[in-house]
Design an enzyme around this catalytic site. Structure first.
Site, PDB file in Angstrom:
ATOM      1  N   SER A 203      -2.806  -7.899   2.922  1.00 30.89           N
ATOM      2  CA  SER A 203      -3.331  -7.741   4.291  1.00 30.89           C
ATOM      3  C   SER A 203      -3.672  -9.112   4.868  1.00 30.89           C
ATOM      4  O   SER A 203      -3.598  -9.322   6.077  1.00 30.89           O
ATOM      5  CB  SER A 203      -4.573  -6.857   4.284  1.00 30.89           C
ATOM      6  OG  SER A 203      -4.246  -5.607   3.727  1.00 30.89           O
TER       7      SER A 203
ATOM      8  N   HIS B  24       0.843  -1.208   0.000  1.00 28.80           N
ATOM      9  CA  HIS B  24       0.000   0.000   0.000  1.00 28.80           C
ATOM     10  C   HIS B  24       0.877   1.257   0.000  1.00 28.80           C
ATOM     11  O   HIS B  24       0.572   2.236  -0.694  1.00 28.80           O
ATOM     12  CB  HIS B  24      -0.879   0.046   1.264  1.00 28.80           C
ATOM     13  CG  HIS B  24      -1.928  -1.011   1.338  1.00 28.80           C
ATOM     14  ND1 HIS B  24      -1.912  -1.998   2.294  1.00 28.80           N
ATOM     15  CD2 HIS B  24      -3.048  -1.214   0.605  1.00 28.80           C
ATOM     16  CE1 HIS B  24      -2.972  -2.777   2.135  1.00 28.80           C
ATOM     17  NE2 HIS B  24      -3.670  -2.333   1.114  1.00 28.80           N
TER      18      HIS B  24
END
Ligand code: PAF
Length: 285
Positions: A186, A37
């Site tokens: 994630s 990210h």
């Protein structure tokens, strides 16, 4: 960095920036930031005057029995990480603001969203397209940055943007990997260290396929290579192949042979709980 929850507030901010001739970049995310990210945020920072990162765990892209409730969330942690990347606004709307009572619209990219992850997660890409469309309207970006790990998602969003004449540039960012080779996700946080070792079967498959593709120019059968990869993954305890395909990078249609525009694309379940995806370009260098 400003934290905004209200869709009308982000829309007003974006309109103001547009009025001043500033270039806006959006990085859509579901939070629990990792180095992947942060790399998307850095790329956005380089390309725009204002960077908005959206953080929204989008309920309509999760199917029944998927990990919506368990999806890792920590706004304070994400806020600090985004601020460290000089993000201008972290936009974290609520589910009721995004989908108020009576909401009933769906965006569907019919063909590209059907196979691969779309086959095992029916409705997933409808949920992705619908939320991304809303985020694009709310934040009015000139460009939006997505990771190539979700390769089908990127293809689906590019198609949606083309089909609906949206004036936004969709930028793909190469996969960011842990030192071991595991693609950042994630969902890696669901894995124990031992399971992470097992999940490396995905990266080993990539290295294996890249090696096979070298110099094989159009003579390498995609089906045979996929079978070899599936056999290799099957040897790893706890890992079950959902799909291994070699597809054309634009149409996502199956390739007969490995060629210049081929992409190896895979989904594997680790210990039934954790679904991981990975992909790579295969070129016959
Ligand atoms: O890739 C993701 O994190 C999500 O699918 C996205 C694009 C933020 C839409 O919810």
């Amino acid at each position: 960095m400003k934290l905004v929850h209200d869709p009308s507030e982000i829309a007003a901010l974006a309109a103001g920036w547009r009025g001043q001739g500033l270039k806006i970049a959006l990085v859509p995310t579901m939070g629990w930031f990792h180095a992947g990210h942060l790399a998307l945020m850095r790329q956005a920072r380089q390309k725009a005057d204002r960077v908005v990162v959206s953080l929204f765990v989008n309920p309509i892209q999760f199917g029944p029995g998927e990990d919506l409730a368990a999806y890792p969330r920590d706004l304070q942690r994400d806020r600090e990480l985004a601020a460290g990347e000089e993000v201008d606004v972290l936009y974290a709307p609520s589910a009721t603001d995004m989908y108020p009572p009576g909401f009933q619209t769906t965006i569907r990219v019919v063909e590209l969203g059907r196979g691969l992850c779309g086959a095992s997660r029916p409705g997933h890409f409808d949920g992705v397209c619908t939320v991304v469309m809303k985020l694009l309207h709310q934040t009015q970006p000139h460009l939006a940055v997505f990771g190539e790990k979700d390769f089908q998602q990127l293809a689906v969003i590019r198609r949606m943007v083309r089909d609906l004449d949206l004036a936004v540039d969709i930028v793909g960012h190469p996969i960011v990997r842990e030192a071991s080779g595991l693609a950042m996700s994630s969902r890696n946080s669901y894995l124990t260290e031992g399971e992470k070792e097992q999940a490396l079967c995905l990266h080993r498959a990539i290295l294996f396929a890249q090696e096979k593709a070298k110099g094989a120019a159009q003579s390498l059968s995609a089906a045979v290579l996929c079978c070899e990869i599936e056999d290799n993954i099957r040897q790893v305890p706890g890992c079950v192949v959902e799909y291994v395909e070699i597809v054309d990078a634009d149409s996502l249609e199956r390739c007969e042979t490995v060629g210049g525009n081929s992409r190896l694309i895979m989904a594997v379940k680790v210990h039934e709980r954790v679904r991981l995806i990975d992909n790579t370009r295969l070129c016959e260098v």
